[in-house]
Scaffold this active site. Structure first.
Site, PDB file in Angstrom:
ATOM      1  N   ASP A 121       0.444  -0.695 -10.405  1.00  0.00           N
ATOM      2  CA  ASP A 121       0.285  -0.829  -8.954  1.00  0.00           C
ATOM      3  C   ASP A 121       0.130   0.541  -8.291  1.00  0.00           C
ATOM      4  O   ASP A 121       0.513   1.576  -8.851  1.00  0.00           O
ATOM      5  CB  ASP A 121       1.534  -1.487  -8.350  1.00  0.00           C
ATOM      6  CG  ASP A 121       1.699  -2.936  -8.765  1.00  0.00           C
ATOM      7  OD1 ASP A 121       0.858  -3.442  -9.533  1.00  0.00           O
ATOM      8  OD2 ASP A 121       2.685  -3.550  -8.331  1.00  0.00           O
ATOM      9  N   HIS A 126       3.518   1.746 -12.315  1.00  0.00           N
ATOM     10  CA  HIS A 126       2.814   2.283 -11.146  1.00  0.00           C
ATOM     11  C   HIS A 126       2.051   3.553 -11.506  1.00  0.00           C
ATOM     12  O   HIS A 126       2.668   4.516 -11.975  1.00  0.00           O
ATOM     13  CB  HIS A 126       3.821   2.594 -10.029  1.00  0.00           C
ATOM     14  CG  HIS A 126       4.535   1.381  -9.528  1.00  0.00           C
ATOM     15  ND1 HIS A 126       5.536   0.755 -10.251  1.00  0.00           N
ATOM     16  CD2 HIS A 126       4.371   0.657  -8.397  1.00  0.00           C
ATOM     17  CE1 HIS A 126       5.960  -0.297  -9.567  1.00  0.00           C
ATOM     18  NE2 HIS A 126       5.272  -0.386  -8.448  1.00  0.00           N
TER      19      HIS A 126
HETATM   20 ZN   LIG Z   1       3.052  -1.328  -4.534  1.00  0.00          ZN
END
Ligand SMILES: [Zn+2]
Length: 236
Positions: free
Chosen positions: A50, A193
């Site tokens: 992400d 991430h």
């Molecule tokens: Zn996020």
């Protein structure tokens, strides 16, 4: 909409707990259809990233390329606009793109029209810069809210959460690997991430080191790494 909440009894505390689950619960579909893991029959799982792309995303792409495995990226639209060449490189390498909003907003208490506009802008930017039209939506912060169901419908998106969160924005590499490898199982969707919301040049060294160790570990254990679409909608 609220009448659909699984509120047992009438206490305010119970109502608050049910609302919190509806908004944050990984298995909640109260604000729109959403998946959080794939089928348990196949020895396959999905690695997802992400908040990218960031200046360091190419280092993750290198690791994935070395092992010949695909991943699914849920970038912020604003980051795609900032670093379009990196987003394009990820798409050209065969990775999947999902929608994670344009500005990474915390959507609770936001108006449905704001939520839909942010999702639509992300969809547009990703399509424009990568040629990919996302079919999965991962709500920023995992927070779902009123208006997302309709926005997902209009944009042709389906929600997807995760079965294991790496907490890689705060843990060291070893702890990230321990968490995610420990929760690896058939159908798992692991969340890491490659960026940090909209920050420029974020420090993601721990994530990179974790990916370097995690990918071969998962392959050694016999898992096939798939995109979210391959995992949730297998065609073979
Ligand atoms: Zn996020």
């Amino acid at each position: 909409m609220l009448s659909a909440l699984p509120i047992a009894g009438g206490s305010a505390a119970c109502g608050v707990a049910a609302m919190a689950w509806a908004v944050r619960g990984r298995a909640s579909s109260v604000f729109g259809p959403s998946a959080w893991r794939g089928p348990r029959e196949r020895r396959a799982l999905a690695l997802t990233f992400d908040d990218g792309p960031s200046e360091s995303t190419p280092r993750i792409l290198e690791i994935l390329a070395r092992h010949g495995v695909p991943a699914t990226f849920f970038p912020c639209g604003a980051n795609v606009e900032r670093l379009p060449a990196i987003a394009r490189a990820a798409a050209e390498a065969g990775h999947e793109f999902g929608n994670h909003g344009y500005s990474h907003p915390l959507c609770c208490f936001r108006l449905p029209r704001f939520i839909e506009a942010d999702m639509a802008r992300a969809q547009q930017v990703i399509l424009e810069h990568t040629g990919a039209r996302p079919v999965w939506f991962r709500a920023p912060y995992g927070v779902r809210w009123f208006g997302m169901r309709r926005a997902q419908q209009r944009l042709g998106l389906r929600g997807v959460m995760w079965s294991a969160m790496g907490y890689d924005w705060k843990l060291g590499a070893e702890a990230i690997v321990e968490r995610t490898a420990g929760r690896a199982q058939n159908g798992a969707i692991l969340c890491l991430h490659d960026g940090r919301e909209l920050r420029r040049e974020p420090e993601i060294g721990n994530t990179i080191e974790a990916v370097r160790r995690l990918v071969p570990l998962l392959l050694e254990r016999g898992y096939k790494l798939e995109t979210v679409s391959q995992l949730l909608c297998p065609t073979t």
